[in-house]
Motif scaffolding. Sequence first.
Motif, short mmCIF file in Angstrom:
data_model
loop_
_atom_site.label_atom_id
_atom_site.label_comp_id
_atom_site.label_asym_id
_atom_site.label_seq_id
_atom_site.Cartn_x
_atom_site.Cartn_y
_atom_site.Cartn_z
N PRO A 23 0.82 -1.22 0.00
CA PRO A 23 0.00 0.00 0.00
C PRO A 23 0.85 1.27 0.00
CG PRO A 23 -0.15 -1.14 2.11
CD PRO A 23 0.70 -1.97 1.23
N VAL A 24 0.42 2.25 -0.77
CA VAL A 24 1.08 3.55 -0.82
C VAL A 24 0.17 4.58 -0.16
CG1 VAL A 24 1.99 5.35 -2.33
CG2 VAL A 24 2.33 2.95 -2.92
N THR A 25 -1.08 4.62 -0.57
CA THR A 25 -2.10 5.46 0.05
C THR A 25 -3.35 4.61 0.20
OG1 THR A 25 -3.09 6.28 -2.00
CG2 THR A 25 -1.18 7.49 -1.16
N HIS A 26 -4.42 5.19 0.72
CA HIS A 26 -5.65 4.42 0.86
C HIS A 26 -6.29 4.12 -0.50
CE1 HIS A 26 -7.13 8.56 0.73
NE2 HIS A 26 -8.28 8.06 0.32
N ARG A 27 -5.89 4.81 -1.54
CA ARG A 27 -6.45 4.58 -2.88
C ARG A 27 -5.48 3.87 -3.83
NH1 ARG A 27 -8.42 9.59 -5.67
NH2 ARG A 27 -9.31 8.00 -7.00
N VAL A 31 1.09 -4.17 -6.59
CA VAL A 31 0.93 -5.60 -6.40
C VAL A 31 1.93 -6.31 -7.31
CG1 VAL A 31 -0.68 -7.54 -6.59
CG2 VAL A 31 -1.52 -5.30 -5.94
N ARG A 32 2.62 -7.32 -6.77
CA ARG A 32 3.54 -8.14 -7.58
C ARG A 32 2.76 -9.33 -8.11
NH1 ARG A 32 8.65 -7.79 -9.78
NH2 ARG A 32 9.74 -7.45 -7.85
N CYS A 33 2.70 -9.45 -9.42
CA CYS A 33 1.99 -10.57 -10.06
C CYS A 33 2.89 -11.81 -10.07
CB CYS A 33 1.61 -10.18 -11.49
SG CYS A 33 0.62 -11.45 -12.31
N VAL A 34 2.30 -12.95 -10.33
CA VAL A 34 3.06 -14.20 -10.42
C VAL A 34 4.04 -14.19 -11.58
CG1 VAL A 34 1.32 -15.59 -9.25
CG2 VAL A 34 1.24 -15.36 -11.72
N CYS A 35 3.80 -13.34 -12.60
CA CYS A 35 4.71 -13.26 -13.75
C CYS A 35 5.90 -12.35 -13.47
CB CYS A 35 3.95 -12.77 -14.99
SG CYS A 35 3.43 -11.04 -14.93
N ALA A 40 0.27 -1.31 -10.70
CA ALA A 40 -0.24 -0.18 -9.92
C ALA A 40 -1.76 -0.26 -9.96
CB ALA A 40 0.24 1.13 -10.52
N ARG A 41 -2.38 -0.25 -8.77
CA ARG A 41 -3.84 -0.28 -8.68
C ARG A 41 -4.33 0.99 -8.02
NH1 ARG A 41 -5.58 -5.83 -5.88
NH2 ARG A 41 -4.46 -4.80 -4.21
N LEU A 42 -5.35 1.56 -8.59
CA LEU A 42 -6.01 2.72 -8.03
C LEU A 42 -7.44 2.32 -7.73
CD1 LEU A 42 -5.76 5.73 -7.32
CD2 LEU A 42 -6.52 6.24 -9.64
N ASP A 43 -7.81 2.37 -6.47
CA ASP A 43 -9.14 1.90 -6.03
C ASP A 43 -9.42 0.48 -6.49
OD1 ASP A 43 -9.74 4.25 -4.68
OD2 ASP A 43 -10.62 5.18 -6.46
#
Length: 57
Positions: A23-27, A31-35, A40-43
């Motif tokens: 986590p960087v912020t609440h939004r 995430v490290r994928c299996v590949c 980067a995920r936002l919400d």
Amino acid sequence: MNLHRCPRCGWPLTELPVTAARPVTHRLDYVRCVCGSWLARLDGEVVGATRARLTRP
């Protein structure tokens, strides 16, 4: 592009271990994928990846 799968390999993000998230912020989180790609995920939706999409012959 499916916002709930890795854009590189197509792995569903719901099947990644919880420890794969940074986590960087609440939004925003990463995430490290299996590949091996960092996503980067936002919400909860993928907005970027560190590696290009795999091409298949």
